[in-house]
Write an enzyme that holds these catalytic residues in place. Structure first.
Site: not given
Length: 427
Positions: A183, A238
């Site tokens: 991430d 996202d």
């Protein structure tokens, strides 16, 4: 030679081979019949970037398939959930369809490293440790994925892996991890191009083959450079379980279609099918377009309690086969019409001289969507046989020049178009 001709020749060449490991060329099928397609074909389905960047570690010859914990469970994970999910992937038959990665997302680790500077599984939620969990998953014939961050903390403020790449990669390998989602939180303002390669090198140095999934949210246009670094790269922020989010992300990912190929894929984030925020029609469209875009198919619902309706969508083998097609060219949006472009045609080349075609209704009411052969790069006189992938049936009679269908609100019809030989079409 004009640029378009170069692209067409490249496409014809690539349709006959796959990108082999260590330079080994593996024949796939015969190249496309040039007479089938018009001059516009190569500009519609640009393959000029196809295969030139992909990380050649033998993985991701087709997009990855599996499950990820985040979309449904977020931080509410534990080793029991992971084991039960692995059990469910096998018992439902999803594993047999290709969903083999069981990926743990954020919140698996303790809040701090140990006295030796090592990551430690949270003793409350993963008391048996990750190695035991990997052994359990492997015994099911599945693969285990884990999560870290190219920053000082993960997004949920667990320890990140920046400046700990070698130690963490060696730890993951020792546990038997098969997949790393990496991430982009708390990244110290350092460019992704600088932060992501060190983990690639560290993973490669372990000697264990580990799928490397970059999750830098499309911040630095990863399609332009990440193929040399990882096996997939997030092109967007996202996703959330809504029609607005899903459609926006599909459009953003479409921009980079020319850069995907065997070894490295554009990643518009995980599937939301079955989580309850969209209608069945919207979920069908979601799955159809993700499959057509050669996106990773990572289920994000609770497969332990999967409904028949959800299984019918994510378990559609004919649609999965589009995603896993050996040619590995990302389909894309090729035509829009109607108010705000809400009647859409998405399409892409497949192996075996075929095309996948999706008629996607993003309008506020049912609509008839028609695709003309010119937007697919087909000669107008070409006869085409059509297979409906959601009804699982061949349509009667061959189509010439165009094809249309009535599509429900926010639904997506999906077909395989197979051009019929010139001799047959002349009869």
């Amino acid at each position: 030679m004009v640029k378009g001709s170069v692209h067409l020749l490249l496409f014809l060449y690539l349709s006959a081979i796959s990108v082999g490991i260590a330079g080994r060329v593996v024949p796939l099928h015969e190249p496309f019949d040039k007479s089938t397609f018009s001059r516009s074909f190569s500009s519609i389905f640009d393959t000029s970037k196809y295969g030139i960047l992909q990380l050649n570690n033998g993985l991701a010859r087709t997009p990855q398939m599996g499950w990820n914990s985040w979309n449904f469970f977020a931080c509410n994970i534990n080793e029991t959930v992971i084991k039960e999910t692995a059990d469910a992937l096998v018992s439902t038959g999803l594993a047999d369809l290709g969903y083999v990665y069981v990926n743990i997302d954020d919140c698996w680790s303790s809040l701090v490293r140990d006295s030796k500077g090592q990551l430690v599984p949270d003793p409350k939620t993963f008391p048996s440790g990750i190695k035991a969990l990997a052994d359990y998953v492997h015994a099911k014939g599945l693969k285990l994925g884990i999560y870290s961050d190219a920053g000082i903390f993960t997004c949920q403020v667990r320890p990140g892996s920046i400046y700990h790449e070698r130690d963490d990669a060696e730890l993951f390998a020792s546990w038997g991890v098969d997949y790393l989602k990496y991430d982009n939180c708390y990244n110290l303002g350092i460019k992704p191009k600088e932060r992501y390669p060190p983990m690639r090198d560290a993973l490669n140095a372990t000697g264990r083959t580990i799928f490397y999934s970059l999750c830098e949210w499309g911040v630095d246009d990863p399609a332009l450079w990440a193929g040399k670094v990882g096996n997939s790269w997030r092109t967007t922020d996202d996703i959330n379980d809504s029609w607005a989010s899903m459609t926006t992300i599909a459009d953003l990912n479409d921009k980079w279609a020319a850069y995907a190929g065997p070894g490295g894929w554009n990643d518009p984030d995980m599937l939301e099918v079955g989580n309850g925020g969209m209608t069945l029609e919207e979920y069908r469209a979601h799955f159809s377009i993700w499959a057509l875009m050669k996106a990773p198919l990572l289920v994000g619902c609770d497969v332990r309690n999967i409904t028949a309706e959800t299984f019918e969508i994510i378990g559609n083998k004919e649609v999965i086969d589009i995603n896993q097609d050996s040619l590995g060219i990302q389909g894309r949006k090729v035509h829009v019409s109607g108010k705000d472009g809400c009647r859409q045609v998405w399409a892409g080349p497949l192996s075996g001289h075929r095309l996948v075609v999706a008629l996607w209704n993003r309008c506020s009411k049912a609509a008839t969507i028609t695709v003309g052969w010119e937007v697919l790069g087909l000669e107008s006189s070409m006869s085409v046989s059509i297979r409906d992938l959601w009804k699982h049936e061949d349509l009667s009679g061959d189509a010439v020049a165009s094809f249309g269908s009535r599509v429900a609100v926010h639904d997506c019809e999906m077909y395989i178009f197979t051009p019929v030989s010139a001799s047959r079409s002349a009869v």
